[in-house]
Scaffold this motif. Sequence first.
Motif, PDB file in Angstrom:
ATOM      1  N   GLY A 112      56.966 -16.280  60.512  1.00 13.63           N
ATOM      2  CA  GLY A 112      56.010 -15.110  60.505  1.00 13.63           C
ATOM      3  C   GLY A 112      55.454 -15.050  62.040  1.00 13.63           C
ATOM      4  N   THR A 113      55.181 -15.849  62.948  1.00 12.87           N
ATOM      5  CA  THR A 113      54.744 -15.473  64.166  1.00 12.87           C
ATOM      6  C   THR A 113      55.820 -14.804  64.878  1.00 12.87           C
ATOM      7  OG1 THR A 113      53.409 -17.326  64.392  1.00 12.87           O
ATOM      8  CG2 THR A 113      53.965 -16.576  66.237  1.00 12.87           C
ATOM      9  N   GLU A 114      57.096 -15.136  64.849  1.00 14.62           N
ATOM     10  CA  GLU A 114      58.143 -14.348  65.616  1.00 14.62           C
ATOM     11  C   GLU A 114      58.417 -12.959  64.875  1.00 14.62           C
ATOM     12  OE1 GLU A 114      62.508 -15.414  67.311  1.00 14.62           O
ATOM     13  OE2 GLU A 114      62.249 -15.777  65.109  1.00 14.62           O
ATOM     14  N   VAL A 137      43.917 -11.043  53.197  1.00 16.84           N
ATOM     15  CA  VAL A 137      42.872 -11.730  52.039  1.00 16.84           C
ATOM     16  C   VAL A 137      42.204 -13.068  52.894  1.00 16.84           C
ATOM     17  CG1 VAL A 137      42.594 -13.042  50.091  1.00 16.84           C
ATOM     18  CG2 VAL A 137      44.236 -10.783  50.116  1.00 16.84           C
ATOM     19  N   ASP A 138      40.937 -13.100  52.965  1.00 20.47           N
ATOM     20  CA  ASP A 138      40.319 -14.002  53.679  1.00 20.47           C
ATOM     21  C   ASP A 138      40.969 -15.811  53.203  1.00 20.47           C
ATOM     22  OD1 ASP A 138      39.105 -14.402  51.220  1.00 20.47           O
ATOM     23  OD2 ASP A 138      36.993 -14.302  52.244  1.00 20.47           O
ATOM     24  N   ALA A 139      41.474 -15.762  52.140  1.00 13.62           N
ATOM     25  CA  ALA A 139      41.862 -17.031  51.714  1.00 13.62           C
ATOM     26  C   ALA A 139      43.239 -17.374  52.483  1.00 13.62           C
ATOM     27  CB  ALA A 139      41.895 -17.252  50.217  1.00 13.62           C
ATOM     28  N   ASN A 140      43.800 -16.133  52.879  1.00 16.15           N
ATOM     29  CA  ASN A 140      45.279 -16.503  53.365  1.00 16.15           C
ATOM     30  C   ASN A 140      45.140 -16.875  54.721  1.00 16.15           C
ATOM     31  OD1 ASN A 140      47.972 -16.342  53.969  1.00 16.15           O
ATOM     32  ND2 ASN A 140      48.201 -14.270  53.028  1.00 16.15           N
ATOM     33  N   ILE A 141      44.787 -18.180  55.161  1.00  9.85           N
ATOM     34  CA  ILE A 141      44.736 -18.646  56.376  1.00  9.85           C
ATOM     35  C   ILE A 141      45.798 -18.777  57.226  1.00  9.85           C
ATOM     36  CG2 ILE A 141      43.938 -20.611  57.780  1.00  9.85           C
ATOM     37  CD1 ILE A 141      42.255 -21.345  55.218  1.00  9.85           C
ATOM     38  N   GLY A 142      47.101 -18.743  56.728  1.00  7.95           N
ATOM     39  CA  GLY A 142      48.265 -18.923  57.648  1.00  7.95           C
ATOM     40  C   GLY A 142      48.639 -17.280  58.219  1.00  7.95           C
ATOM     41  N   SER A 143      48.150 -16.493  57.294  1.00  3.81           N
ATOM     42  CA  SER A 143      48.513 -15.098  57.824  1.00  3.81           C
ATOM     43  C   SER A 143      47.557 -14.690  58.926  1.00  3.81           C
ATOM     44  CB  SER A 143      48.655 -14.060  56.663  1.00  3.81           C
ATOM     45  OG  SER A 143      48.996 -12.796  57.080  1.00  3.81           O
ATOM     46  N   LYS A 149      47.776 -15.610  66.886  1.00  2.00           N
ATOM     47  CA  LYS A 149      48.851 -16.114  67.756  1.00  2.00           C
ATOM     48  C   LYS A 149      49.424 -14.875  68.365  1.00  2.00           C
ATOM     49  CE  LYS A 149      50.016 -20.318  65.411  1.00  2.00           C
ATOM     50  NZ  LYS A 149      51.176 -20.833  64.496  1.00  2.00           N
ATOM     51  N   ASN A 150      49.497 -13.628  67.702  1.00  2.00           N
ATOM     52  CA  ASN A 150      50.065 -12.381  68.463  1.00  2.00           C
ATOM     53  C   ASN A 150      49.171 -11.349  68.882  1.00  2.00           C
ATOM     54  OD1 ASN A 150      53.060 -12.240  67.991  1.00  2.00           O
ATOM     55  ND2 ASN A 150      52.312 -13.333  66.025  1.00  2.00           N
ATOM     56  N   GLY A 151      48.049 -12.153  69.418  1.00  2.00           N
ATOM     57  CA  GLY A 151      47.182 -11.170  70.182  1.00  2.00           C
ATOM     58  C   GLY A 151      46.310 -10.128  69.154  1.00  2.00           C
TER      59      GLY A 151
END
Length: 182
Positions: A112-114, A137-143, A149-151
């Motif tokens: 996802g980061t890439e 969505v606030d519960a989607n912490i990973g996203s 991470k991408n600024g």
Amino acid sequence: MKQSLFHSLEGKYIAFKELSTTDAEEIHNYASDKEVSRFIGWSLMTSLDDTRVHIETMVNREAAGTHLYASIVQKSTQEIIGTAMIFNFDHEANQAEIGYVFHRDHWGKGYGTECVALMSDFAIESLNLHKLHASVVDANIGSARILEKNGYELEGELRDHYFMEETYFNALLFGKIQTKKD
């Protein structure tokens, strides 16, 4: 021209390719997963035909010039593991929204980061967009972490913006502004 460039983006671990109904079965593997579709704007795909129709809709939007879509391919296996998109273009303000979805088996592995890095660089360098934004969505912490991470910076929050599974969720609004290069 821009579509073919978008479809040919390549990183260290993933590459983009043109979205196609011939890949419906692979896309259906994650589009039909309730856990995957939980926090994205797609409805759950309950059948392979639903997925084909959804892909056709995306392909038609891209042909109309309103959206860019790509299948995300894991380079080591050539397996389609997700979908990347740039959409909601505002040509006057010179900005657009990004989105991405991945098969659950590929969460937490850096793809996802890439993916966001590839889309962001493309949008700023090739499309010369001033700003990119994403709503999460606030519960989607990973996203949210992927964007940070991408600024991307958290610009705001819309309370009870999403209603899913009989529950309200806040929307986190992230943005990234093109920095001037000297």
